[in-house]
Design an enzyme around this catalytic site. Structure first.
Site, PDB file in Angstrom:
ATOM      1  N   GLU A 121      23.978  98.009  43.067  1.00  0.00           N
ATOM      2  CA  GLU A 121      23.306  96.926  43.772  1.00  0.00           C
ATOM      3  C   GLU A 121      23.669  96.939  45.239  1.00  0.00           C
ATOM      4  O   GLU A 121      24.793  97.251  45.604  1.00  0.00           O
ATOM      5  CB  GLU A 121      23.749  95.583  43.200  1.00  0.00           C
ATOM      6  CG  GLU A 121      23.239  95.367  41.825  1.00  0.00           C
ATOM      7  CD  GLU A 121      24.030  94.313  41.111  1.00  0.00           C
ATOM      8  OE1 GLU A 121      24.973  93.767  41.702  1.00  0.00           O
ATOM      9  OE2 GLU A 121      23.689  94.050  39.965  1.00  0.00           O
ATOM     10  N   CYS A 134      25.651  94.208  51.986  1.00  0.00           N
ATOM     11  CA  CYS A 134      26.786  94.328  51.062  1.00  0.00           C
ATOM     12  C   CYS A 134      26.571  95.606  50.245  1.00  0.00           C
ATOM     13  O   CYS A 134      25.629  95.703  49.462  1.00  0.00           O
ATOM     14  CB  CYS A 134      26.813  93.089  50.175  1.00  0.00           C
ATOM     15  SG  CYS A 134      28.154  93.077  48.993  1.00  0.00           S
ATOM     16  N   CYS A 141      33.206  99.685  38.080  1.00  0.00           N
ATOM     17  CA  CYS A 141      34.517  99.688  38.739  1.00  0.00           C
ATOM     18  C   CYS A 141      35.554 100.038  37.689  1.00  0.00           C
ATOM     19  O   CYS A 141      35.475  99.572  36.556  1.00  0.00           O
ATOM     20  CB  CYS A 141      34.818  98.305  39.324  1.00  0.00           C
ATOM     21  SG  CYS A 141      36.370  98.240  40.243  1.00  0.00           S
ATOM     22  N   CYS A 145      39.314  93.215  37.054  1.00  0.00           N
ATOM     23  CA  CYS A 145      39.664  91.852  37.464  1.00  0.00           C
ATOM     24  C   CYS A 145      38.986  90.884  36.497  1.00  0.00           C
ATOM     25  O   CYS A 145      37.802  91.037  36.173  1.00  0.00           O
ATOM     26  CB  CYS A 145      39.244  91.600  38.901  1.00  0.00           C
ATOM     27  SG  CYS A 145      40.031  92.763  40.029  1.00  0.00           S
ATOM     28  N   CYS A 148      35.651  89.091  37.391  1.00  0.00           N
ATOM     29  CA  CYS A 148      34.594  89.877  38.043  1.00  0.00           C
ATOM     30  C   CYS A 148      33.702  90.563  37.005  1.00  0.00           C
ATOM     31  O   CYS A 148      34.186  91.259  36.110  1.00  0.00           O
ATOM     32  CB  CYS A 148      35.215  90.930  38.959  1.00  0.00           C
ATOM     33  SG  CYS A 148      34.004  92.068  39.650  1.00  0.00           S
ATOM     34  N   CYS A 379      27.594  89.964  44.496  1.00  0.00           N
ATOM     35  CA  CYS A 379      27.497  91.386  44.206  1.00  0.00           C
ATOM     36  C   CYS A 379      27.879  91.611  42.748  1.00  0.00           C
ATOM     37  O   CYS A 379      28.760  90.979  42.223  1.00  0.00           O
ATOM     38  CB  CYS A 379      28.424  92.146  45.132  1.00  0.00           C
ATOM     39  SG  CYS A 379      27.968  91.883  46.845  1.00  0.00           S
TER      40      CYS A 379
HETATM   41  N1  SAH Z   1      36.542  95.933  44.669  1.00  0.00           N
HETATM   42  C1  SAH Z   1      36.627  95.326  45.938  1.00  0.00           C
HETATM   43  C2  SAH Z   1      35.284  95.041  46.573  1.00  0.00           C
HETATM   44  C3  SAH Z   1      34.173  94.567  45.685  1.00  0.00           C
HETATM   45  S1  SAH Z   1      34.336  92.928  45.036  1.00  0.00           S
HETATM   46  C4  SAH Z   1      37.459  94.074  45.872  1.00  0.00           C
HETATM   47  O1  SAH Z   1      37.792  93.638  44.766  1.00  0.00           O
HETATM   48  O2  SAH Z   1      37.794  93.540  46.924  1.00  0.00           O
HETATM   49  C5  SAH Z   1      34.000  91.910  46.454  1.00  0.00           C
HETATM   50  C6  SAH Z   1      34.612  90.522  46.374  1.00  0.00           C
HETATM   51  O3  SAH Z   1      33.914  89.724  45.396  1.00  0.00           O
HETATM   52  C7  SAH Z   1      36.073  90.504  45.978  1.00  0.00           C
HETATM   53  O4  SAH Z   1      36.827  89.608  46.772  1.00  0.00           O
HETATM   54  C8  SAH Z   1      36.005  90.012  44.563  1.00  0.00           C
HETATM   55  O5  SAH Z   1      37.220  89.462  44.187  1.00  0.00           O
HETATM   56  C9  SAH Z   1      34.870  89.007  44.640  1.00  0.00           C
HETATM   57  N2  SAH Z   1      34.282  88.640  43.347  1.00  0.00           N
HETATM   58  C10 SAH Z   1      34.063  89.424  42.286  1.00  0.00           C
HETATM   59  N3  SAH Z   1      33.497  88.731  41.280  1.00  0.00           N
HETATM   60  C11 SAH Z   1      33.330  87.472  41.728  1.00  0.00           C
HETATM   61  C12 SAH Z   1      32.788  86.286  41.154  1.00  0.00           C
HETATM   62  N4  SAH Z   1      32.284  86.272  39.928  1.00  0.00           N
HETATM   63  N5  SAH Z   1      32.772  85.163  41.901  1.00  0.00           N
HETATM   64  C13 SAH Z   1      33.266  85.194  43.165  1.00  0.00           C
HETATM   65  N6  SAH Z   1      33.785  86.276  43.756  1.00  0.00           N
HETATM   66  C14 SAH Z   1      33.833  87.405  43.049  1.00  0.00           C
HETATM   67 FE1  SF4 Z   2      36.549  95.997  40.778  1.00  0.00          FE
HETATM   68 FE2  SF4 Z   2      35.512  93.580  40.616  1.00  0.00          FE
HETATM   69 FE3  SF4 Z   2      38.146  93.873  40.754  1.00  0.00          FE
HETATM   70 FE4  SF4 Z   2      36.651  94.388  42.941  1.00  0.00          FE
HETATM   71  S1  SF4 Z   2      36.895  92.398  41.948  1.00  0.00           S
HETATM   72  S2  SF4 Z   2      38.337  95.630  42.094  1.00  0.00           S
HETATM   73  S3  SF4 Z   2      34.794  95.221  41.945  1.00  0.00           S
HETATM   74  S4  SF4 Z   2      36.821  94.588  39.079  1.00  0.00           S
END
Ligand code: SAH
Ligand code: SF4
Length: 405
Positions: A121, A134, A141, A145, A148, A379
């Site tokens: 995306e 973005c 990934c 997390c 996420c 994202c």
């Molecule tokens: N992997 C990298 C970049 C992609 S995620 C990282 O983790 O930083 C980009 C941002 O979106 C990160 O700060 C992540 O913690 C946040 N994010 C992911 N899922 C989310 C969600 N469901 N609601 C809000 N923020 C989220």
């Molecule tokens: Fe991967 Fe999502 Fe964690 Fe970013 S926030 S490192 S995209 S699992």
């Protein structure tokens, strides 16, 4: 640490990348373009000049075919077309939100053995004077997390530099964002002469787990003879791959964002399992050492607001104490729920209280307004949208217009 913790940290193995038979020149560095020219018989003495020409057509003008490259001789154009393409990722779905936010689902060449499509995306967030793109660095990934959605995806592979730069080109194609281009009539675009003014590596994937491709792509995107987006307007977000942070500063030199989300290791281990490998103290030390960090070039700390998990006033106070001495910005991100997620977004009142503590400590406008609510612009969520999310699930979104420039 439990012995199984390491296994929980990352998924393996990576999905296979199978290069297309005819490679695309998109994403090639000057040196790679030179080699590509050499392979079709361009004499060494000619290559530098030819690379400059191609660079201009590909990255400054955004051409998608060789035919119209008037400064390149007819013979060479034909030769290039025979061996190479200027393909970018294929846009298979577009959603435009009422506030102008656009999401594109892009398809990449998959692994013929697995038959699963490789999709990413790319999201565009326009503002009055800037437009932020973005960009994704991986399909899925490898990290997990817990809040996420991307982390739950099974299919994972690194994107090539071409697929990363290709997202920028494809977005600019769609926005008519090339010299002489025609802007879309639906949605919103900024008033200036460029639609895409800022890049955030905050789409799918962990950019520092795909370092070389991300580096090469961002150096192309910031190159002044081509796309020309300044490194101050490019932000790389990482969940905290400590050993790569210094390299990112030295070899890319863009702005840095850290997905912090918790002030204690115990909680961060749960939210961002990579913390078990690189705990908060080490992460913050890497930030202190980030080449070029200064008050004029602050590091952004992202903090997702999870109801009853990390959103207490004590945690807000601990957050500002923790970041003392680091040239920092703080972004509070409303959690964007997804089907099956165990968390809820903090109440707006609580976000405001939390944000007041952060504001009183001297950090400006710490909460980012949710954007693109109606198309799930967070994202990693377009696919879920196409899997038919209920309206109830389409709640507060994380914000992505992160840069102040
Ligand atoms: N992997 C990298 C970049 C992609 S995620 C990282 O983790 O930083 C980009 C941002 O979106 C990160 O700060 C992540 O913690 C946040 N994010 C992911 N899922 C989310 C969600 N469901 N609601 C809000 N923020 C989220
Ligand atoms: Fe991967 Fe999502 Fe964690 Fe970013 S926030 S490192 S995209 S699992």
């Amino acid at each position: 640490m439990a012995p199984a913790a390491a296994a929980f940290l990352e998924k393996a193995p990576l999905e296979r990348y199978v290069a297309p038979q005819k490679p695309s020149l998109v994403g090639m560095t000057r040196a790679e373009l030179s080699d590509a020219l050499g392979r079709v018989g361009v004499a060494e003495g000619q290559r530098k000049m030819r690379v400059q020409q191609l660079w201009h057509w590909i990255y400054f003008r955004g051409f998608t075919s060789f035919e119209a490259m008037t400064s390149v001789s007819k013979g060479l154009r034909a030769l290039l077309a025979e061996h190479y393409t200027l393909d970018r990722p294929e846009v298979v779905a577009e959603q435009v939100s009422v506030d102008g936010t656009r999401k594109w689902l892009m398809r990449l060449p998959g692994d013929p053995d697995s038959k699963l499509p490789h999709e990413i995306e790319t999201v565009y967030i326009p503002d009055t004077e800037r437009g932020t793109l973005c960009v994704s660095s991986q399909v899925g990934c490898t990290l997990n997390c817990s809040f996420c959605h991307t982390g739950t995806q099974r299919l994972v592979r690194n994107l090539t530099a071409g697929e990363i730069v290709g997202q920028v080109l494809a977005a600019r194609d769609r926005l008519g964002d090339w010299p002489g281009g025609t802007r879309p009539t639906d949605g919103v675009v900024p008033t200036g002469d460029r639609c895409v003014t800022n890049i955030v590596m905050m789409g799918m994937g962990e950019p520092l787990y795909n370092f070389e491709a991300v580096r090469d792509a961002l150096l192309i995107v910031s190159d002044g003879d081509g796309i020309g987006i300044s490194k101050r307007r490019i932000t790389l977000s990482t969940s905290g791959v400590v050993p790569m942070i210094e390299r990112a500063g030295a070899e890319i030199g863009c702005m840095l964002a850290i997905s912090l989300h918790a002030v204690r290791d115990e909680l961060r281990n749960e939210l961002v399992p990579l913390n078990r490998k690189y705990p908060i103290k080490e992460l913050l030390q890497a930030c202190r050492n980030y080449p070029g960090a200064s008050n004029a070039k602050r590091i952004t700390f992202e903090y997702v607001m999870l109801k009853g998990v990390n959103d207490s006033i004590e945690e807000a106070k601990a957050l500002v104490r923790l970041l003392k001495g680091i040239p920092a910005k703080i972004n509070l991100i409303p959690f964007n729920p997804w089907p099956g997620s165990h968390y809820e977004c903090s109440d707006w009142e609580q976000i405001e209280k939390f944000s007041q503590v952060v504001f009183d400590a001297g950090y400006a406008s710490p909460v980012r307004t949710p954007r693109g609510r109606d198309i799930l612009a967070a994202c990693g969520q377009l696919k879920s949208a196409s899997e038919k999310l209920s309206v109830r699930e389409r709640m507060a979104l994380r914000a992505m217009a992160m840069t102040d420039e």
